[in-house]
Design a protein around this motif. Structure first.
Motif, short mmCIF file in Angstrom:
data_model
loop_
_atom_site.label_atom_id
_atom_site.label_comp_id
_atom_site.label_asym_id
_atom_site.label_seq_id
_atom_site.Cartn_x
_atom_site.Cartn_y
_atom_site.Cartn_z
N LEU A 8 0.82 -1.20 0.00
CA LEU A 8 0.00 0.00 0.00
C LEU A 8 0.86 1.26 0.00
O LEU A 8 0.52 2.25 -0.67
CB LEU A 8 -0.92 0.00 1.22
N LEU A 9 1.98 1.25 0.73
CA LEU A 9 2.87 2.41 0.73
C LEU A 9 3.48 2.64 -0.64
O LEU A 9 3.62 3.78 -1.09
CB LEU A 9 3.99 2.21 1.77
N ILE A 10 3.86 1.56 -1.32
CA ILE A 10 4.43 1.68 -2.66
C ILE A 10 3.40 2.24 -3.63
O ILE A 10 3.70 3.13 -4.45
CB ILE A 10 4.96 0.32 -3.14
N ILE A 11 2.18 1.74 -3.52
CA ILE A 11 1.10 2.25 -4.39
C ILE A 11 0.84 3.72 -4.11
O ILE A 11 0.70 4.54 -5.03
CB ILE A 11 -0.19 1.43 -4.17
N PHE A 12 0.80 4.08 -2.81
CA PHE A 12 0.56 5.48 -2.44
C PHE A 12 1.62 6.41 -3.02
O PHE A 12 1.32 7.52 -3.46
CB PHE A 12 0.52 5.61 -0.92
N SER A 13 2.86 5.95 -3.06
CA SER A 13 3.96 6.80 -3.54
C SER A 13 3.83 7.13 -5.02
O SER A 13 4.48 8.05 -5.51
CB SER A 13 5.30 6.13 -3.28
N PRO B 137 -1.43 15.35 -0.52
CA PRO B 137 -0.82 16.09 0.60
C PRO B 137 -1.42 15.74 1.96
O PRO B 137 -0.69 15.52 2.93
CB PRO B 137 -1.07 17.55 0.24
N LYS B 138 -2.75 15.70 2.05
CA LYS B 138 -3.40 15.40 3.33
C LYS B 138 -3.13 13.96 3.75
O LYS B 138 -2.86 13.68 4.92
CB LYS B 138 -4.90 15.65 3.24
N THR B 139 -3.19 13.04 2.79
CA THR B 139 -2.93 11.63 3.11
C THR B 139 -1.48 11.42 3.52
O THR B 139 -1.18 10.65 4.43
CB THR B 139 -3.26 10.74 1.90
N TYR B 140 -0.58 12.13 2.82
CA TYR B 140 0.84 12.08 3.17
C TYR B 140 1.05 12.45 4.63
O TYR B 140 1.76 11.75 5.37
CB TYR B 140 1.64 13.01 2.26
N ASN B 141 0.45 13.55 5.06
CA ASN B 141 0.63 13.99 6.45
C ASN B 141 -0.03 13.05 7.44
O ASN B 141 0.49 12.84 8.54
CB ASN B 141 0.09 15.42 6.62
N LEU B 142 -1.17 12.47 7.07
CA LEU B 142 -1.81 11.49 7.95
C LEU B 142 -0.91 10.28 8.16
O LEU B 142 -0.72 9.82 9.29
CB LEU B 142 -3.15 11.05 7.35
N ILE B 143 -0.33 9.77 7.09
CA ILE B 143 0.57 8.62 7.19
C ILE B 143 1.82 9.00 7.96
O ILE B 143 2.30 8.24 8.83
CB ILE B 143 0.94 8.09 5.79
N ARG B 144 2.37 10.16 7.65
CA ARG B 144 3.59 10.63 8.32
C ARG B 144 3.42 10.69 9.82
O ARG B 144 4.24 10.17 10.58
CB ARG B 144 3.94 12.01 7.76
#
Length: 251
Positions: free
Chosen positions: A33-38, A47-54
């Motif tokens: 899932l992280l690879i797909i997200f990237s 941007p919002k999803t990036y910060n949520l995961i971060r």
């Protein structure tokens, strides 16, 4: 039941039992899932999803380490020789947490090299006393899974080009750190951090590295080879998939 969860007694961990295999599967699914997200950096929700995961990864890194230290102190088993986060996974946990917090380029690629493969190997060959659902079981698997996920996340979401120089820099930093642990820390407090004095109790690939000087030579060679392979894979992925520059960057 609450007391049993935090006690010094519990069912012994069974390697490759159901509770072990489930965690390995969770790790693999999260990695995909992280690879797909990237690859979705041009999407509006990125941007919002990036910060949520971060912040999710940062929270669990800090929570895992703090709760473990509190547990060892509360149960009276804490010691300098065993419970300082000086093993490779412990240091990777700190560097990748700082990389997530500060979005620092050097910490990002250093964390990737030292924090992606070692936790994965630990997940496959755990040195763990208690099985599901003891606190140590949850702490071990959650912490190591998140270390590896976060180490990959900071690289896949970075706008920086990962050159082979990053391999050499990270390898050099690791050698300096290992020398400090091996020559100063371990002898002074009678510890085995980085497993420089002896291999882990669990069966791990380190058992096949030989003994004496050969053990240390193999440690260095394997570290350099693994770092190089990691660099080659990420370099290939970014070039092949033509990753666009992220909306946020590390560094």
């Amino acid at each position: 039941m609450f007391d049993d969860f935090f006690s010094l007694d519990g069912r012994a961990f069974l390697p490759f039992g159901t509770s072990h295999v489930v965690m390995i599967i969770i790790y693999g699914v999260g990695l995909v899932l992280l690879i797909i997200f990237s690859t979705l950096k041009k999407r509006s929700f990125y941007p919002k999803t990036y910060n949520l995961i971060r912040w999710f990864l940062f929270f669990w890194l800090v929570t895992s380490e703090v709760s473990y230290q509190a547990w060892t102190i509360a149960t009276g088993i804490w010691s300098l020789s065993e419970h300082i986060p000086l093993h490779l996974c412990g240091i990777a946990s700190i560097t990748v947490a700082l990389a997530l917090l500060l979005q620092n380029k050097l910490l990002g690629y250093l964390s990737f090299y030292i924090g992606f493969i070692p936790p994965l190997l630990a997940l496959i060959t755990p040195e763990l006393p208690y099985d599901y659902s003891h606190f140590r079981y949850w702490k071990f698997f959650v912490h190591h899974i998140v270390i590896s996920w976060a180490s990959l996340f900071v690289i896949l979401t970075s706008s920086s080009t990962l050159t082979y120089l990053s391999v050499l820099r990270s390898f050099g930093i690791l050698l300096i750190y290992a020398a400090f642990i091996g020559f100063f820390v371990n002898p002074v407090i009678n510890a085995n951090y980085l497993f420089l004095r002896e291999t882990p109790l669990a069966n791990t690939p380190l058992d096949y590295f030989g003994t004496g000087v050969l053990y240390y030579v193999n440690l260095c060679l394997v570290a350099l080879i693994v770092f190089s392979v990691q660099w080659a894979v990420i370099h290939f992925l970014k070039k092949r998939q033509e990753f666009a520059k992220p909306l946020r960057r590390i560094g």
